[in-house]
Each structure stands twice: as C-alpha cells, then as structure tokens.
Motif scaffolding. Structure first.
Motif, short mmCIF file in Angstrom:
data_model
loop_
_atom_site.label_atom_id
_atom_site.label_comp_id
_atom_site.label_asym_id
_atom_site.label_seq_id
_atom_site.Cartn_x
_atom_site.Cartn_y
_atom_site.Cartn_z
N VAL A 172 34.90 46.30 36.40
CA VAL A 172 36.13 45.79 35.79
C VAL A 172 37.36 46.51 36.34
O VAL A 172 37.90 47.39 35.70
CB VAL A 172 36.09 45.91 34.25
CG1 VAL A 172 35.49 44.67 33.64
CG2 VAL A 172 35.31 47.16 33.83
N LEU A 173 37.73 46.14 37.52
CA LEU A 173 38.94 46.72 38.10
C LEU A 173 40.07 45.72 37.91
O LEU A 173 39.90 44.52 38.16
CB LEU A 173 38.73 46.99 39.59
CG LEU A 173 37.83 48.17 39.94
CD1 LEU A 173 37.63 48.28 41.43
CD2 LEU A 173 38.40 49.47 39.36
N LYS A 174 41.21 46.25 37.49
CA LYS A 174 42.36 45.38 37.26
C LYS A 174 43.06 45.13 38.59
O LYS A 174 43.56 46.06 39.21
CB LYS A 174 43.31 46.12 36.30
CG LYS A 174 44.00 45.23 35.29
CD LYS A 174 44.74 46.05 34.23
CE LYS A 174 45.55 47.21 34.75
NZ LYS A 174 46.38 47.91 33.81
N VAL A 175 43.04 43.90 39.07
CA VAL A 175 43.76 43.55 40.30
C VAL A 175 44.60 42.29 40.06
O VAL A 175 44.32 41.52 39.14
CB VAL A 175 42.82 43.35 41.52
CG1 VAL A 175 42.27 44.67 42.01
CG2 VAL A 175 41.69 42.39 41.19
N LEU B 193 41.88 42.76 46.95
CA LEU B 193 42.71 43.96 46.86
C LEU B 193 43.94 43.70 47.73
O LEU B 193 43.84 43.63 48.95
CB LEU B 193 41.95 45.19 47.39
CG LEU B 193 42.71 46.52 47.28
CD1 LEU B 193 42.83 46.96 45.82
CD2 LEU B 193 42.04 47.61 48.10
N ILE B 194 45.07 43.51 47.08
CA ILE B 194 46.28 43.20 47.86
C ILE B 194 47.06 44.49 48.11
O ILE B 194 47.35 45.24 47.18
CB ILE B 194 47.19 42.18 47.13
CG1 ILE B 194 46.39 40.93 46.75
CG2 ILE B 194 48.37 41.80 48.02
CD1 ILE B 194 47.20 39.91 45.96
N VAL C 68 55.67 49.22 40.93
CA VAL C 68 55.93 49.61 39.54
C VAL C 68 56.18 48.37 38.68
O VAL C 68 55.67 48.25 37.57
CB VAL C 68 57.13 50.59 39.46
CG1 VAL C 68 57.57 50.80 38.01
CG2 VAL C 68 56.75 51.94 40.10
N ALA C 69 56.92 47.40 39.21
CA ALA C 69 57.21 46.17 38.46
C ALA C 69 55.93 45.39 38.20
O ALA C 69 55.79 44.72 37.18
CB ALA C 69 58.23 45.32 39.22
N GLY C 70 54.98 45.46 39.12
CA GLY C 70 53.66 44.84 38.94
C GLY C 70 53.63 43.37 39.32
O GLY C 70 54.67 42.71 39.48
N GLY C 71 52.40 42.87 39.52
CA GLY C 71 52.21 41.44 39.72
C GLY C 71 52.23 40.94 41.15
O GLY C 71 51.91 39.78 41.41
N LYS C 72 52.61 41.80 42.11
CA LYS C 72 52.68 41.34 43.51
C LYS C 72 51.53 41.88 44.37
O LYS C 72 50.97 41.17 45.17
CB LYS C 72 54.01 41.77 44.15
CG LYS C 72 55.23 41.16 43.50
CD LYS C 72 55.51 39.77 44.05
CE LYS C 72 56.87 39.27 43.64
NZ LYS C 72 56.79 38.16 42.68
N PHE C 73 51.25 43.15 44.23
CA PHE C 73 50.15 43.76 44.97
C PHE C 73 49.56 44.92 44.18
O PHE C 73 50.18 45.40 43.22
CB PHE C 73 50.58 44.19 46.38
CG PHE C 73 51.85 45.02 46.45
CD1 PHE C 73 51.82 46.37 46.15
CD2 PHE C 73 53.06 44.44 46.83
CE1 PHE C 73 52.98 47.14 46.23
CE2 PHE C 73 54.23 45.20 46.91
CZ PHE C 73 54.18 46.56 46.59
N ASP C 74 48.37 45.34 44.59
CA ASP C 74 47.62 46.34 43.82
C ASP C 74 47.85 47.77 44.32
O ASP C 74 47.76 48.72 43.55
CB ASP C 74 46.12 46.05 43.89
CG ASP C 74 45.82 44.63 43.45
OD1 ASP C 74 46.12 44.29 42.30
OD2 ASP C 74 45.33 43.84 44.30
N ILE D 236 47.37 56.48 49.43
CA ILE D 236 47.44 55.09 48.99
C ILE D 236 48.13 55.09 47.63
O ILE D 236 47.71 55.81 46.72
CB ILE D 236 46.02 54.48 48.90
CG1 ILE D 236 45.37 54.51 50.28
CG2 ILE D 236 46.07 53.06 48.31
CD1 ILE D 236 43.87 54.25 50.26
N GLY D 237 49.19 54.31 47.51
CA GLY D 237 49.94 54.27 46.25
C GLY D 237 49.30 53.32 45.26
O GLY D 237 48.93 52.20 45.61
N VAL D 238 49.16 53.79 44.03
CA VAL D 238 48.57 52.96 42.96
C VAL D 238 49.46 53.09 41.73
O VAL D 238 50.02 54.16 41.45
CB VAL D 238 47.13 53.46 42.62
CG1 VAL D 238 46.50 52.58 41.54
CG2 VAL D 238 46.24 53.47 43.86
N SER D 239 49.59 52.01 41.00
CA SER D 239 50.42 52.02 39.78
C SER D 239 49.85 53.01 38.77
O SER D 239 48.64 53.14 38.62
CB SER D 239 50.43 50.62 39.17
OG SER D 239 50.92 50.69 37.84
N LYS D 240 50.75 53.70 38.08
CA LYS D 240 50.31 54.63 37.02
C LYS D 240 49.60 53.89 35.90
O LYS D 240 48.88 54.49 35.12
CB LYS D 240 51.51 55.41 36.47
CG LYS D 240 52.01 56.49 37.41
CD LYS D 240 53.06 57.35 36.72
CE LYS D 240 53.64 58.40 37.66
NZ LYS D 240 52.67 59.47 37.96
#
Ligand code: GLN
Length: 278
Positions: free
Chosen positions: A47-50, A56-57, A109-115, A237-241
């Motif tokens: 269950v990975l949130k993408v 994986l974008i 940070v805004a989310g919704g475009k890439f992972d 690799i940058g990932v959202s907090k």
C-alpha cells in the motif's frame, strides 16, 4: 529469478508498511515452509501512496545530462535508470515528467503531480525543511566552466564578470557567495546556461561538476573547466513529508540495488567507470 526478486521486494515493502520489527528483522534467506510462488500471488499489493496507481512519477528538470536529458520525448540518464530500478523494486513503473528545477519542491509539496523528485538534487538543510530526502545516492561537487579562449584560471579572475547559473540551484548559491562582485545571470536550466556561455553572453557557468564535465567533453562546444570546487554535495530523491512509507520503501529499494551490483552497472553505463566511494 525474476519472480523471486519480486517476492522479496513485496515482503520488504509489506514489512515496511506494517512496520513490525519482527517482520523487518526477518532478513534470513527464505526457507519457506509455505511455497513462495503461491504466497506472492495471494499477498496483498503493497500500500504505497502514489499519484497514479501502478506508476512512480518522477518530477525532473530533464536538461541535466548525464543524470537526465531528453532523447526525443523519452527521458534518459543515470537518474532515469536508477528510478526505473527503484520503481521495479516497488512493483511500479517509472514515469519521468519535466519541470523547471526551481518549481520541483513547491510542486511536490502541493501534491498531485508527481511522487518523487529525481533531478540531481542536492540534499541540504533548507530543502529538508520542505521535503524529505532518500539516503544519498551519489556524490557531487561544483565547477566553473569558461570558453577555451578565456584567460580566467579561478573564481578570483571572475570578479565583475557575468556568471551563468541555473535558478534555484546550489551552484547559484555558491557563485553568489564566492565570486565577489560578479553579476549572476540565472537560466531555467543548465543547458541554456551553457548555450549562453558558448554564445559569449556570459563569461562563465557555475554548475555541478559531473554535468559540466559531460557537457565540456563535447569539444565542438569549445568550453573548458577551470576550477573544481569540493562542496561535498550528495544527491537524494525528494519525497513529500506526507509520504513517509514511500520514503522508507525507496531507501530499502536503493539499498537492495546497491547490494546487488545493479547500482554499479548503472553508474558504469553513464560515467564509464566503476563508482569509487558512492
Ligand atoms: N545539484 C544542484 C542542486 O541541487 C543542481 C541540480 C540541477 O540543476 N538539476 O541545486
């Protein structure tokens, strides 16, 4: 072989998702009493949130060879191959999407475009306030490039000159701090900065060494590197907090890819030599 690899990846990711030390600690080679293939077909998907299921974008400034560049409309490079290997470990397919470098963090940070951000991005404290980074995956430094005809030898010879930099990069920050009295000319991407250098619109370009070295290697450009600057940078690799599970899964995948020799093969493909201490 392939099936076994997938099975191990699923177990690793499942262990991370559940977060139990017992499962995660199960690193012994499998001697399963239940047959692995049937387990792998019935195990729930990790269950990975993408953003897009199954994909994986990666958001990336795809003008940064040999890490990422466009060949027609297909992205290629070290980051692209590493991203594909990581995505595979996660049971996902990699997709690269082009963005201007200085928009990558706010867009993630805004989310919704890439992972994830895979863009030769240096891990630093300021960025860590906004996003998380994977474990470092390669070392880097800065460099100063000029035209072959230039008599400049170091940063000290560039006082009062026009220095091309890429907006929002560590190279821009370094030039601002270390080349006194220079006029910094910001560009959207590194390739644009180097085109301006060739055209004589700027006197030098400050940019990450591995990228500048690759660009200068094309002798038709008539450019040279006069100074390497040991800034000791490391890319991550940058990932959202907001997505700590994805970060953990990426770190686990990265460790596996390093241990298996796949990392070394990707490195050799893009840099022509084996990695020394990455
Ligand atoms: N490593 C530099 C930074 O993170 C440059 C990255 C890039 O231009 N893609 O600022």
């Amino acid at each position: 072989m392939v099936k076994y690899g997938k099975y191990v990846a699923l177990v690793a990711v499942a262990a991370l998702a559940v977060g139990t030390l017992t499962l995660a600690g199960c690193s012994q080679p499998a001697t399963p009493s239940t047959p692995a293939p049937s387990t792998s077909t019935t195990a729930p998907a990790p269950v990975l949130k993408v953003v897009t299921p199954g994909t994986l974008i990666a958001g990336s400034d795809t003008s940064f060879p040999p890490f990422e560049s466009m060949k027609g409309n297909v992205a290629e490079g070290f980051d692209v191959d590493l991203g594909a290997a990581i995505a595979k470990e996660l049971g996902l397919t990699l997709e690269f999407k082009s963005y201007k470098f200085d928009t990558l963090i706010p867009t993630l940070v805004a989310g919704g475009k890439f992972d994830v951000i895979m863009s030769g991005m240096t891990i630093n404290d300021a960025r860590k306030l906004e996003i998380d980074f994977s474990d470092p995956y390669i070392n880097s430094n800065q460099s100063i490039a000029v035209q072959n005809s230039s008599t400049a030898k170091t940063a000290a010879d560039l006082t009062g000159k026009k220095i091309g930099v890429q907006s929002g990069t560590t190279g821009q920050a370094w030039a601002k701090e270390h080349i006194k009295g220079a006029q910094l000319v910001p560009f959207d991407d590194a390739l644009a900065a180097f085109s301006a250098l060739q055209a004589g619109k700027v006197d030098a370009v400050v940019n990450d060494l591995p990228v500048s070295a690759a660009i200068v290697k094309d002798t038709t450009r008539g450019l040279k590197i006069i100074q390497e600057v040991a800034t000791g940078e490391q890319y991550g690799i940058g990932v959202s907090k907001a997505n700590p599970d994805l970060l953990k899964a990426i770190d686990a995948a990265l460790a596996k890819i390093k241990a298996s020799g796949e990392y070394d093969a990707i490195y050799k493909k893009w840099f022509g030599v084996a990695p020394s201490s990455n």
